[in-house]
Design a protein around this motif. Structure first.
Motif, PDB file in Angstrom:
ATOM      1  N   TYR A  23      57.951  41.493  35.014  1.00 25.07           N
ATOM      2  CA  TYR A  23      58.194  42.856  34.532  1.00 25.07           C
ATOM      3  C   TYR A  23      57.927  42.901  33.027  1.00 25.07           C
ATOM      4  CZ  TYR A  23      60.995  43.359  38.830  1.00 25.07           C
ATOM      5  OH  TYR A  23      61.428  43.387  40.126  1.00 25.07           O
ATOM      6  N   SER A  24      57.531  44.058  32.544  1.00 18.29           N
ATOM      7  CA  SER A  24      57.413  44.225  31.097  1.00 18.29           C
ATOM      8  C   SER A  24      58.816  44.390  30.517  1.00 18.29           C
ATOM      9  CB  SER A  24      56.565  45.459  30.766  1.00 18.29           C
ATOM     10  OG  SER A  24      57.271  46.645  31.105  1.00 18.29           O
ATOM     11  N   ALA A  25      58.929  44.265  29.208  1.00 18.00           N
ATOM     12  CA  ALA A  25      60.235  44.460  28.557  1.00 18.00           C
ATOM     13  C   ALA A  25      60.746  45.878  28.802  1.00 18.00           C
ATOM     14  CB  ALA A  25      60.124  44.174  27.061  1.00 18.00           C
ATOM     15  N   ALA A  26      59.857  46.850  28.769  1.00 19.61           N
ATOM     16  CA  ALA A  26      60.262  48.239  29.024  1.00 19.61           C
ATOM     17  C   ALA A  26      60.759  48.411  30.457  1.00 19.61           C
ATOM     18  CB  ALA A  26      59.100  49.188  28.745  1.00 19.61           C
ATOM     19  N   GLN A  27      60.101  47.780  31.399  1.00 17.59           N
ATOM     20  CA  GLN A  27      60.553  47.860  32.788  1.00 17.59           C
ATOM     21  C   GLN A  27      61.911  47.190  32.971  1.00 17.59           C
ATOM     22  OE1 GLN A  27      57.063  46.098  34.581  1.00 17.59           O
ATOM     23  NE2 GLN A  27      56.309  48.090  35.257  1.00 17.59           N
ATOM     24  N   LEU A  28      62.109  46.055  32.313  1.00 17.74           N
ATOM     25  CA  LEU A  28      63.417  45.392  32.373  1.00 17.74           C
ATOM     26  C   LEU A  28      64.504  46.297  31.819  1.00 17.74           C
ATOM     27  CD1 LEU A  28      62.439  41.773  31.329  1.00 17.74           C
ATOM     28  CD2 LEU A  28      63.481  42.447  33.507  1.00 17.74           C
TER      29      LEU A  28
END
Length: 112
Positions: free
Chosen positions: A62-67
C-alpha cells in the motif's frame, strides 16, 4: 493475500489500544490527570508496537496515503464501537454522515 491482510489486522488491533489510551480515561474523571496521562502512555506503547510493524509491512503493498486512509476507516469503526459499548454514548445521524464522508474520502485513495 496475507501481505494485504496482515497490515489491516495489525492496524485494527493497534486502534483498539489507541482508542482505549485516548478515550478510556473519560470514565475516570476523578483520577488525577497525571495518572491518566501515564496510564495512557503505557497503553499507547502497545499501540505503537502494533502500528509501526503494520505500516512497515503495509508499505510493501500500500502507499503511505492508502495506509493512512485505512487507518482512518479503522479508527472510526473502533471508535464508534467503543463509544457505544464503553462510554455509553449514542452515535447520531450526523456522526454517521460524517463517518461515511470520511470513508468515501479514504476510498478515493485506492482509485488508480
Amino acid at each position: 493475500m496475507w501481505t494485504y491482510l496482515a497490515p489491516i489486522l495489525l492496524l485494527l488491533a493497534s486502534n483498539v489500544f489507541m482508542t482505549i489510551a485516548w478515550y478510556g480515561h473519560l470514565k475516570f474523571k476523578t483520577t488525577p490527570l497525571l495518572t491518566v496521562i501515564l496510564v495512557s502512555w503505557g497503553i499507547a506503547f502497545f499501540e505503537y508496537c502494533l502500528q509501526v510493524p503494520a505500516n512497515r509491512l503495509g508499505h510493501q503493498v500500500y502507499s503511505a496515503a492508502q495506509l493512512k486512509g485505512l487507518q482512518e476507516i479503522l479508527t472510526l469503526s473502533v471508535f464508534a464501537a467503543f463509544s457505544i459499548s464503553y462510554l455509553g454514548e449514542a452515535i447520531k445521524w450526523n456522526h454517521i454522515a460524517a463517518f461515511v464522508l470520511i470513508i468515501a474520502a479514504a476510498f478515493l485513495l485506492f482509485l488508480e
